[in-house]
Design a protein around this motif. Structure first.
Motif, PDB file in Angstrom:
ATOM      1  N   ASP A 128      35.788  46.913  38.207  1.00  0.00           N
ATOM      2  CA  ASP A 128      36.794  45.491  37.950  1.00  0.00           C
ATOM      3  C   ASP A 128      36.881  45.085  39.398  1.00  0.00           C
ATOM      4  O   ASP A 128      37.465  45.543  40.283  1.00  0.00           O
ATOM      5  CB  ASP A 128      37.894  46.320  37.301  1.00  0.00           C
ATOM      6  CG  ASP A 128      38.868  45.025  36.518  1.00  0.00           C
ATOM      7  OD1 ASP A 128      38.271  43.981  36.760  1.00  0.00           O
ATOM      8  OD2 ASP A 128      39.766  45.410  35.953  1.00  0.00           O
ATOM      9  N   ASP A 161      42.257  43.059  30.993  1.00  0.00           N
ATOM     10  CA  ASP A 161      41.133  43.535  30.365  1.00  0.00           C
ATOM     11  C   ASP A 161      39.869  42.661  30.188  1.00  0.00           C
ATOM     12  O   ASP A 161      39.801  41.813  31.184  1.00  0.00           O
ATOM     13  CB  ASP A 161      41.468  43.696  28.802  1.00  0.00           C
ATOM     14  CG  ASP A 161      42.063  42.437  28.215  1.00  0.00           C
ATOM     15  OD1 ASP A 161      41.720  41.434  28.711  1.00  0.00           O
ATOM     16  OD2 ASP A 161      42.424  42.496  26.925  1.00  0.00           O
ATOM     17  N   ASP A 162      38.978  42.758  29.232  1.00  0.00           N
ATOM     18  CA  ASP A 162      37.744  42.325  29.280  1.00  0.00           C
ATOM     19  C   ASP A 162      37.838  40.617  29.071  1.00  0.00           C
ATOM     20  O   ASP A 162      37.113  39.845  29.457  1.00  0.00           O
ATOM     21  CB  ASP A 162      36.820  42.649  28.092  1.00  0.00           C
ATOM     22  CG  ASP A 162      36.462  43.990  28.631  1.00  0.00           C
ATOM     23  OD1 ASP A 162      36.485  44.322  29.836  1.00  0.00           O
ATOM     24  OD2 ASP A 162      35.938  44.761  27.780  1.00  0.00           O
TER      25      ASP A 162
END
Length: 586
Positions: free
Chosen positions: A306, A380-381
């Motif tokens: 990430d 998050d995504d």
């Protein structure tokens, strides 16, 4: 068959500087240790110049150049160096401790063994004794006050002395001091995951340079300069340095007109070689200029961690959807009652500096009465989301939202002013545009474009009506301070959002936005209770909702919501896919 003879090990004891003839001969004839300037991987520039700027000091820069050229067999003459050393030593006692002085001390230590053939015993020993005593003058308690100076003089210098003079017992003791101070420095100055505090962010690269040089010397000496915790922190620091790098290789929040830091490419290459991490090398290929980046379509077989992170301890957040060199990212710090942000998109730094809001209530300015603290961090995504809060005068509060959509490529920034009684509110907010970035306002509508040599972003003030002919008490315009949003209201609460579209493919598409009716128990709610917006750019459409009072069961555009904040994307069937939903307890 002739018998093998084993070469006798040289067991001659080196008495040290007291036996000057033997000592000077030994220093100039020994093969190891290798001079740090030849050991530490650097091409042309000395590793002591890594991450230095004009603020480091011209004297230090010139001395480092001179020493580096001499070690590599170029000018100056040794007599020039000796004269410079005598002048430096004479002035050293009265000089304040600073990073430039620490680098000068390291430069002289690097060449002290070779100077033994050019200096008489007395001046050489005087320099040696001074440099050996210098680390002991640095109090470990100064780590937070003068972290770079403490690490250069209190940590790196004793390590260099122990590396270059392993024959001297006092230098061996300095090696133990170095390991303790370097380890404690890393552990105290970083958050456990490689991020410094916001107040020390400008020192990230100079500290990385210091600790990288130390890593190479310690490895060559067969020792460790860090304990296990510090070693892991150092490895994380290398990744953070990549996260905080702009497309041109400079660090975020560095002033665009400043003299570039020296040797950053060599520093980062050396740090990556030292830790030998494949993930970080793949990240560096994506982030750093001059490296061959993988194309997006060919990244499926490569694991990338990430790219976003947040440190509550460090008061820093990095909102970064991916590691692509041309991607957008927002960096936020919130230390000392000041929020600073920097928005990068491709090769352009759009703004960088304080996010300042000036608010008056009934004609009286509201000042901060507390530090900023983090209300919410979510990643998050779909999105990276940060929310901050601070207390103002007379019981008012200011919440600050930042949402960066990873796939949708937009940024929503908003201030939420919360009070308990209706008043006349005047709100002014400024984002400091960097040199070369200008705001071009549309003629008939309240939106506009952030432009350099081409359009970079679309800005839409969602709380203002789309068309200028509509009645409004707000403006979005370019001023001498930057991009300025103004809003006025007679209310107890106010929401001031900006939608910033960063997708270059959409910048020529039709656009529109609308303030939506928010209903509760079949009653329309005023903007001081809850607000909703619909935004469309090209084929992309989004819904935003924010409650300014305690959340309740409300409807907006057919959506039944019980959230403090909601953002969603319309799909091709007209349904809303949730991007993020924040409840007040979060």
């Amino acid at each position: 068959m002739p018998s093998k003879t084993r070469r006798k090990k040289n067991t001659r004891k080196i008495s040290g500087p007291d036996d000057w003839d033997s000592w000077s001969f030994h220093l100039t004839s020994r093969v190891t240790p290798i001079n740090p300037l030849r050991l530490i991987p650097a091409k042309k520039k000395s590793p002591l110049r890594w991450a230095t700027t004009k603020d480091t000091g011209g004297a230090a820069q010139q001395l480092i150049k001179k020493v580096n050229r001499w070690v590599r067999g170029k000018e100056p003459q040794v007599s020039d160096l000796v004269e410079s050393l005598e002048e430096w030593l004479a002035a050293a006692e009265g000089r304040p401790v600073c990073a430039g002085f620490g680098l000068e001390a390291l430069a002289w230590t690097y060449i002290l063994p070779r100077l033994a053939s050019s200096l008489p015993a007395a001046p050489w020993c005087q320099v040696f004794d001074y440099l050996s005593e210098l680390p002991r003058r640095i109090d470990g308690a100064e780590t937070s006050d003068k972290p770079l100076e403490q690490q250069l003089i209190g940590g790196e210098l004793p390590l260099v002395l122990s590396y270059l003079f392993p024959e001297v017992n006092s230098c061996c003791e300095l090696g133990k001091i170095a390991q303790e101070r370097l380890s404690s420095g890393v552990n105290e100055l970083l958050d456990g995951n490689g991020l410094p505090t916001a107040g020390h962010l400008a020192l990230l690269r100079p500290l990385l340079a210091c600790w990288t040089r130390c890593g190479y010397l310690a490895r060559a000496a067969g020792v460790s300069c860090f304990d296990e915790k510090a070693r892991l922190q150092y490895e994380w620091l290398v990744r953070r340095a990549l996260q905080l790098t702009r497309q041109d290789g400079t660090q975020v929040f560095s002033v665009c007109t400043d003299e570039p830091e020296k040797g950053i490419d060599e520093l980062l290459d050396a740090a990556l070689m030292l830790i030998g991490d494949q993930e970080d090398n793949a990240i560096a290929d994506q982030v750093l200029p001059g490296r061959k980046a993988l194309r997006k379509k060919s990244q499926s077989g490569v694991y990338f961690p990430d790219a976003s992170t947040h440190s509550k301890w460090g008061e820093i957040a990095i909102l970064r959807p991916n590691w692509l060199r041309g991607g957008e990212h927002l960096v936020v710090t919130y230390k000392d009652r000041a929020v600073r942000t920097e928005l990068n998109c491709g090769s352009s730094t759009i703004w960088s500096g304080p996010w300042s809001a000036r608010i008056t209530v009934d004609g009286k300015p509201l000042d901060l009465q507390s530090d900023w603290h983090q209300n919410c961090w979510y990643s998050d995504d779909d999105v990276d989301y940060l929310e901050l809060e601070a207390k103002l005068d007379n019981g008012w509060r200011l919440e600050r939202q930042m949402l960066l959509a990873r796939e949708d490529h937009f940024l929503l920034v908003a201030d939420v002013l919360l009070g308990s009684a209706e008043a006349d509110i005047e709100y002014r907010n400024v984002f400091p545009l960097t040199d070369g970035i200008r705001f071009e306002a549309a003629e008939e509508t309240h939106d506009g474009y952030l432009v350099a040599n081409r359009r970079l972003a679309l800005v839409m003030p969602l709380a203002l009506p789309e068309w200028r002919v509509a009645k409004t008490d707000g403006t979005l315009e370019a001023t001498a301070d930057g991009l300025e949003l103004r809003q006025k209201a007679r209310a107890a609460r106010l929401y001031a959002p900006l939608f910033i579209d960063l997708d270059r493919k959409r910048l020529k598409k039709p656009l529109t936005w609308r303030q939506l009716t928010v209903g509760e128990e079949l009653q329309a709610q005023p903007p001081s209770a809850a607000v909703g917006y619909r935004v469309q750019v090209g084929a992309g459409q989004w819904l935003f909702y924010r409650s300014l009072t305690p959340p309740a069961n409300r409807t907006v555009l057919g959506q039944n919501l019980y959230n403090e904040f909601y953002a969603g994307r319309f799909d091709t069937d007209g349904e809303v896919d949730e991007l993020i939903a924040i409840n007040s307890e979060e």
